[in-house]
Design a protein around this motif. Sequence first.
Motif, PDB file in Angstrom:
ATOM      1  N   THR A  66       0.839  -1.196   0.000  1.00  0.00           N
ATOM      2  CA  THR A  66       0.000   0.000   0.000  1.00  0.00           C
ATOM      3  C   THR A  66       0.876   1.248   0.000  1.00  0.00           C
ATOM      4  N   PHE A  67       0.369   2.344  -0.584  1.00  0.00           N
ATOM      5  CA  PHE A  67       1.049   3.625  -0.436  1.00  0.00           C
ATOM      6  C   PHE A  67       0.019   4.679  -0.064  1.00  0.00           C
ATOM      7  N   SER A  68       0.441   5.600   0.813  1.00  0.00           N
ATOM      8  CA  SER A  68      -0.505   6.570   1.335  1.00  0.00           C
ATOM      9  C   SER A  68       0.185   7.882   1.656  1.00  0.00           C
ATOM     10  N   ILE A  69      -0.645   8.929   1.799  1.00  0.00           N
ATOM     11  CA  ILE A  69      -0.183  10.218   2.280  1.00  0.00           C
ATOM     12  C   ILE A  69      -1.182  10.721   3.306  1.00  0.00           C
ATOM     13  N   VAL A  70      -0.657  11.171   4.428  1.00  0.00           N
ATOM     14  CA  VAL A  70      -1.453  11.803   5.472  1.00  0.00           C
ATOM     15  C   VAL A  70      -1.058  13.274   5.461  1.00  0.00           C
ATOM     16  N   GLY A  71      -2.029  14.178   5.422  1.00  0.00           N
ATOM     17  CA  GLY A  71      -1.671  15.588   5.278  1.00  0.00           C
ATOM     18  C   GLY A  71      -2.579  16.541   6.029  1.00  0.00           C
ATOM     19  N   ARG A  72      -2.077  17.760   6.178  1.00  0.00           N
ATOM     20  CA  ARG A  72      -2.803  18.845   6.829  1.00  0.00           C
ATOM     21  C   ARG A  72      -2.831  20.032   5.870  1.00  0.00           C
ATOM     22  N   SER A  73      -3.943  20.735   5.807  1.00  0.00           N
ATOM     23  CA  SER A  73      -4.036  21.898   4.935  1.00  0.00           C
ATOM     24  C   SER A  73      -3.134  23.011   5.445  1.00  0.00           C
ATOM     25  N   ALA A  74      -2.799  23.934   4.567  1.00  0.00           N
ATOM     26  CA  ALA A  74      -1.879  25.011   4.925  1.00  0.00           C
ATOM     27  C   ALA A  74      -2.400  25.861   6.076  1.00  0.00           C
ATOM     28  N   ASP A  75      -3.739  26.020   6.154  1.00  0.00           N
ATOM     29  CA  ASP A  75      -4.302  26.821   7.229  1.00  0.00           C
ATOM     30  C   ASP A  75      -4.580  26.000   8.487  1.00  0.00           C
ATOM     31  N   VAL A 108       1.457   9.568  10.622  1.00  0.00           N
ATOM     32  CA  VAL A 108       0.608  10.373  11.498  1.00  0.00           C
ATOM     33  C   VAL A 108       0.872  11.865  11.282  1.00  0.00           C
ATOM     34  N   VAL A 109      -0.206  12.650  11.307  1.00  0.00           N
ATOM     35  CA  VAL A 109      -0.105  14.109  11.249  1.00  0.00           C
ATOM     36  C   VAL A 109      -1.048  14.694  12.290  1.00  0.00           C
ATOM     37  N   GLY A 110      -0.566  15.682  13.033  1.00  0.00           N
ATOM     38  CA  GLY A 110      -1.396  16.371  14.011  1.00  0.00           C
ATOM     39  C   GLY A 110      -1.842  17.728  13.505  1.00  0.00           C
ATOM     40  N   THR A 159       6.430   9.185  10.364  1.00  0.00           N
ATOM     41  CA  THR A 159       6.157   7.917   9.696  1.00  0.00           C
ATOM     42  C   THR A 159       7.080   6.836  10.235  1.00  0.00           C
ATOM     43  N   PHE A 160       6.605   5.590  10.212  1.00  0.00           N
ATOM     44  CA  PHE A 160       7.388   4.442  10.686  1.00  0.00           C
ATOM     45  C   PHE A 160       7.219   3.298   9.696  1.00  0.00           C
ATOM     46  N   THR A 161       8.327   2.646   9.387  1.00  0.00           N
ATOM     47  CA  THR A 161       8.321   1.450   8.551  1.00  0.00           C
ATOM     48  C   THR A 161       9.122   0.364   9.246  1.00  0.00           C
ATOM     49  N   GLY A 162       8.473  -0.748   9.561  1.00  0.00           N
ATOM     50  CA  GLY A 162       9.155  -1.849  10.226  1.00  0.00           C
ATOM     51  C   GLY A 162      10.216  -2.486   9.328  1.00  0.00           C
ATOM     52  N   ASP A 163      11.232  -3.071   9.951  1.00  0.00           N
ATOM     53  CA  ASP A 163      12.352  -3.653   9.204  1.00  0.00           C
ATOM     54  C   ASP A 163      11.945  -4.848   8.353  1.00  0.00           C
ATOM     55  N   ASP A 164      10.800  -5.450   8.663  1.00  0.00           N
ATOM     56  CA  ASP A 164      10.387  -6.655   7.943  1.00  0.00           C
ATOM     57  C   ASP A 164       9.311  -6.404   6.895  1.00  0.00           C
ATOM     58  N   CYS A 165       8.990  -5.127   6.634  1.00  0.00           N
ATOM     59  CA  CYS A 165       8.008  -4.816   5.594  1.00  0.00           C
ATOM     60  C   CYS A 165       8.545  -5.263   4.235  1.00  0.00           C
ATOM     61  N   HIS A 166       7.649  -5.717   3.370  1.00  0.00           N
ATOM     62  CA  HIS A 166       8.065  -6.217   2.064  1.00  0.00           C
ATOM     63  C   HIS A 166       8.661  -5.085   1.221  1.00  0.00           C
ATOM     64  N   ALA A 180       8.617  12.281   5.863  1.00  0.00           N
ATOM     65  CA  ALA A 180       7.674  13.169   6.542  1.00  0.00           C
ATOM     66  C   ALA A 180       8.256  14.566   6.629  1.00  0.00           C
ATOM     67  N   GLY A 181       7.374  15.538   6.796  1.00  0.00           N
ATOM     68  CA  GLY A 181       7.786  16.925   6.935  1.00  0.00           C
ATOM     69  C   GLY A 181       6.675  17.715   7.594  1.00  0.00           C
ATOM     70  N   ASP A 182       6.750  19.008   7.507  1.00  0.00           N
ATOM     71  CA  ASP A 182       5.760  19.863   8.148  1.00  0.00           C
ATOM     72  C   ASP A 182       4.375  19.627   7.543  1.00  0.00           C
ATOM     73  N   GLY A 183       3.514  18.983   8.304  1.00  0.00           N
ATOM     74  CA  GLY A 183       2.137  18.777   7.875  1.00  0.00           C
ATOM     75  C   GLY A 183       1.903  17.598   6.957  1.00  0.00           C
ATOM     76  N   TYR A 184       2.852  16.687   6.819  1.00  0.00           N
ATOM     77  CA  TYR A 184       2.608  15.520   5.965  1.00  0.00           C
ATOM     78  C   TYR A 184       3.459  14.329   6.381  1.00  0.00           C
ATOM     79  N   ALA A 185       2.964  13.147   6.022  1.00  0.00           N
ATOM     80  CA  ALA A 185       3.704  11.893   6.182  1.00  0.00           C
ATOM     81  C   ALA A 185       3.325  10.998   5.006  1.00  0.00           C
ATOM     82  N   ILE A 186       4.339  10.448   4.349  1.00  0.00           N
ATOM     83  CA  ILE A 186       4.131   9.603   3.173  1.00  0.00           C
ATOM     84  C   ILE A 186       4.819   8.270   3.426  1.00  0.00           C
ATOM     85  N   GLN A 187       4.144   7.155   3.086  1.00  0.00           N
ATOM     86  CA  GLN A 187       4.716   5.840   3.339  1.00  0.00           C
ATOM     87  C   GLN A 187       4.143   4.817   2.354  1.00  0.00           C
ATOM     88  N   GLY A 188       4.947   3.772   2.125  1.00  0.00           N
ATOM     89  CA  GLY A 188       4.481   2.709   1.246  1.00  0.00           C
ATOM     90  C   GLY A 188       5.321   1.466   1.398  1.00  0.00           C
TER      91      GLY A 188
END
Length: 276
Positions: free
Chosen positions: A2-11, A86-88, A95-102, A109-117
């Motif tokens: 899977t691939f995803s993005i968690v984000g927060r709007s600029a405001d 996760v984004v607050g 973001t976290f990726t376990g060592d055993d993920c395929h 991750a950065g200010d207001g976003y996290a991307i993982q796959g």
Amino acid sequence: MTFSIVGRSADGAALGVAVASKFLGVGAAVPAALADVGALATQSYANLAYRPQGLALLSSGVPAGFAVKALIAGDDGPVGHRQVGVVGVSGEGATFTGDDCHPWAGGTAGDGYAIQGNMLAGPAVVGDMESAWLGSASESRLAYRLVAALRAGDQAGGDRRGRQSAALLVVAKGLGYGGTGDVLVDLRVDDHPDPVAELSRLLTMHTLYFERPDPALLMPLIGPLETEVRQRLNDLGHQDADLDEALASWAGIENLEMRLVPGSIDPLVLAHLRAA
């Protein structure tokens, strides 16, 4: 898988998740969001308990990075196969990726976003998603930024097993349907040969049906435009001396009531009426 993005709007008003996968109904498992609290994605042998737990942590005021560490520390399952973003309501995403993920698996991750796959075609999936996110800062609508990033990941190869489902969840306080809830967008493509493209199509439809019109674009119902609109409504069986009432009668059937403003007509509503 899977691939995803968690984000927060600029405001900071909106929070959301966009996700795609070679997995049936990914939207039922991965995303979670709560207005004025945060958003997260749990994937790769997803621990669905992360969703309420992560939001509870964020609601206590802890930053995204702490929430991720707490979720992993409290997991007595196969942490090496877990992946979470996760984004607050403020600050850096995590973001976290376990060592055993395929492989390929990873995130950024950065200010207001996290991307993982995970199980991706390669690191370009995450890299291109981040570039698309950062490059769309002028887009005020979070849903469109998230889908643009998801589309970039898909075009970079996405899930190396193929395509099946995608989902989009965006929340903002009081901005749900009719102002009676916080869910701004909740769209799912559960089984489709091109789910990200289909999600984009559904988002365009959602904009038409559920977003309020831009006041700067409203057209006064006077003169020739009033005559045209009245005639078209008459032809469709919506006759009323009060043009606003006639328009409301037709628009309610067409699910366009969110775009009505007395005395004016939204260009998208007019185009829909002309095509009717």
